[in-house]
Design a protein around this motif. Structure first.
Motif: not given
Length: 408
Positions: A347-361
C-alpha cells in the motif's frame, strides 16, 4: 559533540532511564485505546487468557474480603498456608519436592523474576538469555546489576538453543542461565532429552539456573512439560523456579506469583520484598490458595480452546506468501518469521523492519501485533491466540488480505 548530561542535572536516574517500556503492554494499551475510541481493532498483543477467573476462586476472594483477618499486614513472604499449598502443588504437578520455607509469594511473575535475579547477581555478573526472550527478562537482569548475554535461536530449530550455543556464550563472568519451556514469545517446548542436556551442562559448570514455569500446563500434542531440577537433581542447590497463577487459572490481574529456591536465596529475596512491597494483597493470596489447592479442570478446558485456536492461527499464517510460522507446542503464542516481507511495497509503503510492518498492519487493517524487536529478534511478529475464535479468524484474515498486496 554534545557531552553527556551531568548526574547533578539529570532528572531521572541513568539506571531507571535506561529501562524500556514493556512492548507487549504498550501494544495492548494502544489497541485498547483505539477500541475505546470506537475503532474495530483486534489485539493479538497481550499474553492474557480471554476466560474469566473460575467462580470458586472468585468466591474465595469474596469471603476473604469479609474476613477482618485479611484486612491487616501479613508476613512479607506470603501467607503460610499459601506457601504450603504452593509446595504441595509443585510436588503434584511436576514431582519436585520442596518445603514451604523455600517459597516466596510475590506480586506476580515479574516481581518474582526481578527479586530472584537481585538475590543472586552481583554487578557485572552475566546471565545467558536465549532469544527470542520475553521482554522483561533482560530488563530485570540489568536492574539487578547483571549483564544479559543473548544466545539467538531461529525458526530452523523451532526457536530452541543448543548446549553448544550456550557453551560458546559462557565466560568466567557467567553466573546464571535462563531456561524457559514452554516459551513466551515462541511457544517452543524443549524435549526431555534436550532439557536434561542443558541442565547437566549447567550443573557441570556450577551455574545457577532460573527456570520460568508459568506455562507449565499449556502444552499441546505430544509435547510434555518437564521441570529441570526433577530431570537433573544435581541442580537443586542452584536452581530457582518462578511461577504464578496468571496463565493457568486466567488470573493475570490478581498479581500472584512465586519463587521457589534454596532457603538462603528465599530469605534474601524476602528481605528485599519486605522493603519493596511488603505482603501481596491478602485477598489475592486467598484466591491463589483456592486456585493451587483445587483441581485442573478449568485449565483443561482452556487448553482445548487454545489448542484449537493454535492450529487455526498457524494454518492461516502459513497461507501468507513470505510468512513462515513453526507450530508452537506450548503457551499461547505464534511467532512467525516475516523476514521475506521486509522492504516489499505494501500500500505504497516499504517497511524496513518488523517494527514498521507491525505499525503498518495496525494503521491499515487495525490489527495489533508485537514486533520481534521487542523480543530481541527483528524480522518476526508475535501473535497471541488467547482471544475468541471469531476475533482470531477475523484478525488474521485482515492480515492475510493486507500482506497479499506485498510486491517487490
Amino acid at each position: 559533540m554534545t557531552s553527556a548530561t551531568p548526574s547533578s542535572e539529570r532528572r531521572v536516574s541513568a539506571r531507571i532511564g535506561a529501562i524500556s517500556e514493556s512492548a507487549t503492554l504498550a501494544v495492548d494499551a494502544k489497541a485498547k485505546a483505539l477500541k475505546a475510541a470506537g475503532r474495530p481493532v483486534i489485539g493479538f498483543g497481550a499474553g492474557e487468557p480471554d476466560f474469566p477467573t473460575p467462580d470458586y476462586i472468585v468466591e474465595a476472594a469474596v469471603e476473604a474480603c469479609r474476613n477482618p483477618k485479611y484486612h491487616r499486614y501479613t508476613p512479607a513472604g506470603g501467607l503460610p498456608e499459601l506457601k504450603a499449598a504452593i509446595a504441595a502443588k509443585t510436588l503434584r504437578d511436576s514431582g519436585y519436592e520442596v518445603e514451604a520455607s523455600q517459597v516466596l509469594v510475590t506480586n506476580g511473575g515479574k516481581q518474582a523474576i526481578y527479586e530472584a535475579f537481585a538475590a543472586v547477581l552481583d554487578p557485572g555478573d552475566e546471565v545467558i538469555v536465549p532469544a527470542p526472550y520475553w521482554t522483561t527478562y533482560p530488563e530485570s537482569i540489568r536492574l539487578a546489576g547483571g549483564v544479559p548475554v543473548e544466545v539467538v535461536a531461529d525458526e530452523t530449530t523451532g526457536y530452541r538453543v543448543s548446549v553448544e550455543q550456550l557453551e560458546a556464550a559462557r565466560t568466567e563472568r557467567t553466573k546464571v542461565v535462563l531456561f524457559v519451556s514452554p516459551s513466551n514469545p515462541t511457544g517452543s517446548v524443549y524435549s526431555e532429552a534436550d532439557a536434561k542436556a542443558i541442565g547437566e551442562w549447567a550443573a557441570e559448570h556450577g551455574l545457577w539456573v532460573l527456570t520460568d514455569e508459568i506455562y507449565e500446563h499449556l502444552v499441546y500434542g505430544d509435547a510434555k512439560f518437564t521441570s529441570l531440577p526433577v530431570l537433573v537433581p544435581a541442580l537443586r542447590d542452584k536452581c530457582i523456579i518462578v511461577n504464578g497463577v496468571a496463565k493457568t487459572y486466567a488470573m493475570t490481574g490478581w498479581r500472584v506469583g512465586w519463587v521457589i529456591a534454596p532457603q538462603d536465596v528465599i530469605k534474601a529475596a524476602t528481605n528485599l520484598q519486605s522493603h519493596a512491597t511488603s505482603n501481596v494483597s491478602n485477598v489475592a493470596q486467598i484466591a491463589a490458595l483456592a486456585a493451587v489447592s483445587g483441581n485442573l479442570d478449568a485449565v483443561a478446558e482452556m487448553r482445548k480452546a487454545f489448542d484449537r485456536r493454535r492450529q487455526t492461527m498457524v494454518r492461516m499464517l502459513n497461507e501468507i506468501d513470505g510468512v513462515f510460522c513453526p507450530t508452537p507446542e506450548g503457551a499461547f503464542y505464534a511467532y512467525p518469521s516475516v523476514k521475506e516481507l521486509i522492504g516489499k511495497e505494501i500500500r505504497g509503503k516499504r517497511p524496513q523492519s518488523s517494527v514498521e510492518l507491525a505499525a503498518l498492519i495496525l494503521d491499515e487493517v487495525e490489527v495489533a501485533v508485537v514486533p520481534g524487536e521487542a523480543f530481541g529478534t527483528p524480522g518476526y511478529l508475535r501473535l497471541s491466540y488467547a482471544l475468541g475464535d471469531e476475533d482470531l479468524v477475523e484478525g488474521v484474515s485482515r492480515i492475510q488480505k493486507l500482506l497479499a498486496e506485498a510486491k517487490a
